[in-house]
Design an enzyme around this catalytic site. Structure first.
Site, PDB file in Angstrom:
ATOM      1  N   ASP A 132       0.834  -1.209   0.000  1.00  0.00           N
ATOM      2  CA  ASP A 132       0.000   0.000   0.000  1.00  0.00           C
ATOM      3  C   ASP A 132       0.868   1.258   0.000  1.00  0.00           C
ATOM      4  OD1 ASP A 132       0.867  -0.841   2.593  1.00  0.00           O
ATOM      5  OD2 ASP A 132      -0.305   0.799   3.440  1.00  0.00           O
ATOM      6  N   GLU A 133       0.272   2.328  -0.427  1.00  0.00           N
ATOM      7  CA  GLU A 133       0.861   3.666  -0.293  1.00  0.00           C
ATOM      8  C   GLU A 133       2.343   3.722  -0.674  1.00  0.00           C
ATOM      9  OE1 GLU A 133      -1.874   5.558   3.230  1.00  0.00           O
ATOM     10  OE2 GLU A 133      -0.247   4.269   3.856  1.00  0.00           O
ATOM     11  N   ALA A 134       2.708   3.051  -1.757  1.00  0.00           N
ATOM     12  CA  ALA A 134       4.097   3.089  -2.199  1.00  0.00           C
ATOM     13  C   ALA A 134       4.314   4.361  -3.030  1.00  0.00           C
ATOM     14  CB  ALA A 134       4.415   1.828  -2.996  1.00  0.00           C
TER      15      ALA A 134
END
Ligand code: TNX
Length: 532
Positions: free
Chosen positions: A337-339
């Site tokens: 997530d949220e890379a």
């Protein structure tokens, strides 16, 4: 904390019988029954709502002569011992667990029970729980607990009487995945706190505990081949406290305890983002070869493993190999997530290389739903954490993956993120996904939630509890209870049982149980709690 009035045993006996008579008159469907004191649990007051309930006949009374009868197998005996441990302190009875005699009987038999279903028959001669497997017996035992008065959950002798309403419950889960996630990275929670949460989840028939073991603020699981991950990367947490980590022995203890409660532990190492603790521990993992400082704030999206360096894949291989060896369960969660600081093509390349490593060590990949923007491996599951306002394109990306065979675990942030505040006055938690009151967390259908997703792709639900603002068991419990019970019901009960007006009354009856267990829950105004 409030305690129950002590009534004389005789008066309590009379009251108990009156309540049972009242309960027998209440039908399971139709108008919601008026709230009443939850002295003895009625067959129709169980959370999560069983698939089918037929109240009737006289109750069974647990006495000093009651025994717990099990068949030969070790696993069934363990369920019997667990039940005895629940009942002994409050009843004061011996409750021997034996292979003969009567009273409460736990038996394995062929039947329509599936892996986790059970049948409970209660009448004047005894209570029998029948299941196809020990997990079903264990879930049946949770139902039995709720059929007894709330005081049964206390850890000192109580007056009773210990009546189990007469009738039959036939029950099995809607979904195979009924999970809760605990973030032990932002704030570290030691083994005993995790065990306490496991015990609470077991009450509501959860069967997965997902542990978020690494993030920017801390690496919490020992990896022998990269020891600084924990000795340095685990040495702090949000706000700068001392942090902590699980040794392999600690972690095995958590896994063992979870298994004794029929929960499977799903470990998560979040990558390629959310990796500052690892990057701070080993300079060579950074593209520029310079280790950043440890991080104790709460921002997200600023860290990334170096997708172009071979050492990154040596690291990932070692971590996954060691973690897989600690994991009897089938799944390994690789985050994803949220890379935000990993360019998209790099993210896809990274996931293309890392997913086969998980398979190589015998595990099945789970990723946050951003994984559907790469190439989810065959058999992988994606965990959806979007919200109502998530763009139609992003929802369609997830739906297309689901149509293509990727199973979904639903964790919509504006529904079942247990770290969201209930309302503006909640002292803990975050509100980036809005406020999530008890009704909002319960009142949605996982089977019809995401447009374009075949119902068969939905494997179940999972309630994450992120810990940026949470430091103690009391914090966990205040945010989880009562909402976590609603998640349990979404995961377990048939869609036809879904009814907020009836649910809030059943939920209210859990309040005295939580008080008896020492769980400091949020007395949400939407629920008609009995006077404390
Ligand atoms: C989003 S959900 C995150 C976490 C935060 C959480 C706080 C997800 C996959 N990422 O990093 O802790 O929000 O609610």
């Amino acid at each position: 904390m409030t305690r129950h009035h002590r009534t004389t045993p005789r008066l309590a006996r009379i009251l108990g019988s009156l309540l049972l008579v009242a309960a027998a008159g209440v039908l399971t469907s139709g108008a919601a029954p008026a709230p009443r004191p939850a002295a003895a649990g009625a067959l129709d007051q169980v959370v999560p709502a069983p698939a089918s309930v037929r109240p009737g006949g006289s109750p069974y009374r647990i006495t000093e002569r009651t025994g717990i009868r099990v068949d030969g197998s070790r696993e069934v005996r363990r369920v019997g011992e667990y039940l005895a441990e629940v009942l002994r302190p409050s009843t004061g009875y011996r409750l021997p667990v034996t292979t003969h005699g009567g009273g409460i009987r736990l038996r394995i038999a062929e039947g329509p029970y599936g892996a986790e279903g059970y049948r409970l028959d209660s009448g004047p001669r005894g209570v029998t729980i029948t299941a196809g497997a020990p997990a079903g017996l264990f879930h049946g035992v949770q139902t039995l607990r709720q059929l007894l008065p709330a005081a049964v959950e206390r850890d000192s002798a109580q007056p009773g009487p210990w009546l189990v309403a007469g009738g039959t419950v036939e029950d099995s889960p809607r979904y195979a995945w009924r999970g809760a996630m605990l973030d032990v990275s932002r704030h570290f929670f030691g083994v005993d706190r995790v065990k306490r949460y496991i015990d609470q989840l077991a009450l509501y028939k959860f069967n997965k505990l997902h542990l978020h073991l690494s993030d920017d603020q801390g690496w919490r699981i020992a990896v022998d081949s990269w020891p600084r991950l924990t000795t340095y990367g685990g040495s702090t947490q949000v706000g700068g406290g001392p942090g902590g980590f699980y040794t392999k022995a600690d972690y095995r203890e958590i896994v063992r305890h979870a298994a004794s409660r029929h929960l499977e532990v799903v470990p998560e190492i979040d990558m390629p983002g959310h990796t500052n603790a690892a990057l701070a521990s080993y300079a060579e993992l950074n593209c520029d070869g310079v280790a950043p400082p440890l991080y104790t704030g709460t921002a997200v999206g600023f860290s990334s493993l170096c997708v172009d360096k071979e050492v990154t894949y040596d690291f990932v291989d070692d971590v996954i190999r060691e973690l897989a060896a600690l994991t009897p369960g089938r799944y390994l969660h690789i985050g994803g997530d949220e890379a935000h600081s990993t360019p998209h093509e790099d993210y896809v390349r990274f996931m293309d290389r890392v997913q086969p490593v998980v398979a190589e060590y015998g595990k099945t990949v789970i990723g946050w739903h951003q994984l559907t923007g790469a190439h989810p491996a065959k058999g992988a599951l994606a965990q959806y954490w979007g919200l109502d306002g998530t763009s139609p394109q992003e929802k369609e990306q997830v739906a297309a993956a689901a149509r293509n065979g990727t199973g979904l675990i639903l964790s919509p942030a504006d529904r079942i993120y247990l770290d969201m505040k209930y309302d503006a006055s909640t002292p803990l938690g975050l509100s980036w996904a809005g406020y999530v009151d008890v009704r909002r967390s319960y009142d949605w259908d996982p089977g019809a939630y995401l447009p374009g997703v075949p119902a068969s792709a939905v494997r179940g639900v999972e309630a994450p509890l992120w810990s940026e603002t949470l430091e103690t068991s009391a914090h966990i419990e205040y945010m989880a209870f009562p909402r976590v019970a609603g998640v349990a019901e979404l995961g377990w009960s048939p869609a036809a049982a879904h009814d907020w007006d009836a649910y809030r009354v059943r939920l209210a009856a859990q309040g005295p149980r939580w008080e008896a267990l020492g769980i400091g829950y949020h007395r949400a105004p939407q629920v008609p709690w009995p006077a404390g």
